[in-house]
Design a protein around this motif. Structure first.
Motif, mmCIF file in Angstrom:
data_model
loop_
_atom_site.group_PDB
_atom_site.id
_atom_site.type_symbol
_atom_site.label_atom_id
_atom_site.label_comp_id
_atom_site.label_asym_id
_atom_site.label_seq_id
_atom_site.Cartn_x
_atom_site.Cartn_y
_atom_site.Cartn_z
ATOM 1 N N MET A 119 0.810 -1.210 0.000
ATOM 2 C CA MET A 119 0.000 0.000 0.000
ATOM 3 C C MET A 119 0.851 1.272 0.000
ATOM 4 S SD MET A 119 -2.989 -0.930 -0.489
ATOM 5 C CE MET A 119 -3.648 0.722 -0.361
ATOM 6 N N PRO A 120 1.939 1.347 0.763
ATOM 7 C CA PRO A 120 2.767 2.556 0.685
ATOM 8 C C PRO A 120 3.296 2.806 -0.725
ATOM 9 C CG PRO A 120 3.305 1.321 2.661
ATOM 10 C CD PRO A 120 2.393 0.451 1.845
ATOM 11 N N LYS A 123 0.286 3.993 -2.951
ATOM 12 C CA LYS A 123 -0.113 5.373 -2.676
ATOM 13 C C LYS A 123 0.895 6.362 -3.253
ATOM 14 C CE LYS A 123 -2.721 4.442 1.574
ATOM 15 N NZ LYS A 123 -2.753 4.648 3.045
ATOM 16 N N LEU A 126 0.483 6.624 -7.061
ATOM 17 C CA LEU A 126 -0.652 7.464 -7.451
ATOM 18 C C LEU A 126 -0.371 8.940 -7.184
ATOM 19 C CD1 LEU A 126 -3.656 5.292 -6.217
ATOM 20 C CD2 LEU A 126 -2.818 5.566 -8.552
ATOM 21 N N GLU A 127 0.353 9.219 -6.100
ATOM 22 C CA GLU A 127 0.697 10.614 -5.813
ATOM 23 C C GLU A 127 1.591 11.181 -6.901
ATOM 24 O OE1 GLU A 127 2.401 13.340 -2.148
ATOM 25 O OE2 GLU A 127 3.099 11.271 -2.336
ATOM 26 N N THR A 131 -1.710 12.618 -8.803
ATOM 27 C CA THR A 131 -1.854 13.843 -8.019
ATOM 28 C C THR A 131 -0.948 14.949 -8.546
ATOM 29 O OG1 THR A 131 -2.403 12.539 -6.054
ATOM 30 C CG2 THR A 131 -1.739 14.829 -5.704
ATOM 31 N N PHE A 168 -2.290 -0.631 -9.501
ATOM 32 C CA PHE A 168 -1.951 0.780 -9.332
ATOM 33 C C PHE A 168 -1.482 1.397 -10.644
ATOM 34 C CE2 PHE A 168 -1.510 -0.479 -4.786
ATOM 35 C CZ PHE A 168 -2.449 0.408 -4.272
#
Length: 317
Positions: A119-120, A123, A126-127, A131, A168
């Motif tokens: 998960m890290p 995330k 995606l950042e 983002t 992802f």
């Protein structure tokens, strides 16, 4: 006069690969190009890759444009704000924004099912890959709005609706296509500004060539390891595609959709640096079968013309 002479472009993720080639191609067409990324001379940001934004800017200038290197982490809003303030201060306008930040090569765990993914890492991917695009557009697009003209290009991987092999990774690349659609919709009352997405084919990037142990001079030798590499293209193929879009006075008709280097090459008549016109889409369909494009529904909604500018306003609370 070169087609983009006098224009100002911002290419994010311009350190290497598609981003570098897009920056150089815009420079070749005469543009001033801000080349951003995290890797600068003496301080690489991604592993041991040698490429830097300074080198990209120098190549832009050598190609006939004016390259400006600015170190920016596009996940840090304050750095993006400072970059956009610099562009406004130095040139007072922005004509082309290319969102090409990726930075997920070491994060995408291909081969692992989603219930085993980190998960890290997911995330962070995606950042960096989604983002960062939103943050940059949030602060750069207002410069385009001041003149009510310009082009926004979201760089993705693949124009299909098919799965891209990792949850992802797939989410990031499909999200970028959706970003182009969403921005085009919200810009529908600003017909001078066009947002769209673009994909290269099987890319012969610096990292890909190194991974296969070949150079651009003998790249065909890599087909012994992967026969599909025969249909590959250099990063300049998609670079020339972006330059062609930026010079097209009718680009607004392409708002909100995803386009490929290979289809745009046939439309605009450009070639790769080796004179070829590789067509990854045709090769893919011949090898693996037909596929559906990710923007079919969007295309159907305005295939007879540009986005419907008479659409109703957003509902009020």
């Amino acid at each position: 006069m070169k087609p983009l002479e006098g224009q100002v472009a911002l290419v994010t993720g311009a350190t290497r690969g598609a981003g570098r080639a897009i920056a150089c191609s815009l420079g070749e067409a005469g543009a001033t190009v801000y080349c951003t990324g995290r890797s600068v001379r003496g301080r690489p940001a991604t592993g041991q890759r040698p490429e830097t934004i300074e080198e990209t800017a120098e190549r832009v200038t050598a190609a006939g444009g004016h390259g400006i290197a600015v170190q920016v982490d596009h996940t840090v809003e304050e750095q993006v704000e400072a970059l956009c303030a610099q562009i406004r201060r130095e040139h007072g306008k922005l004509d082309v924004l290319v969102n090409d930040v990726w930075g997920g090569d070491e994060l995408a765990e291909f081969g692992e099912p989603f219930w085993k993914l980190s998960m890290p890492k997911g995330k962070l991917l995606l950042e960096r890959a989604v983002t960062s695009h939103i943050v940059t557009s949030r602060h750069a697009v207002p410069i385009l709005l001041e003149r009510d003209r310009g082009l926004i290009v979201e760089v993705t991987d693949g124009d299909s609706f098919g799965y891209r092999g990792n949850l992802f990774y797939d989410l990031a690349k499909m999200s970028v296509i959706r970003l182009a659609f969403a921005m085009a919709w919200e810009l529908r009352r600003h017909p001078g500004i066009t947002a769209l997405a673009i994909t290269p084919g099987f890319l012969r990037s610096e990292a890909m060539l190194d991974g296969f142990g070949v150079t651009e001079g003998n790249w065909r030798d890599a087909t012994a390891k992967d026969p599909h590499f025969i249909a590959s293209e250099t990063p300049f193929f998609v670079g020339r595609a972006v330059a062609a879009l930026a010079a097209d006075p009718n680009v607004a008709a392409k708002a909100g959709r995803v386009f490929s280097s290979w289809d745009l090459a046939r439309e605009y008549g450009f070639t790769d640096v080796d004179g070829r016109q590789p067509h990854w889409g045709e090769y893919f369909e011949k090898t693996f079968g037909p596929y559906r494009k990710a923007d079919e529904a969007a295309y159907a909604s305005w295939r007879d013309g540009p986005m419907d500018l008479a659409a109703p306003d957003w509902p009020k609370e």
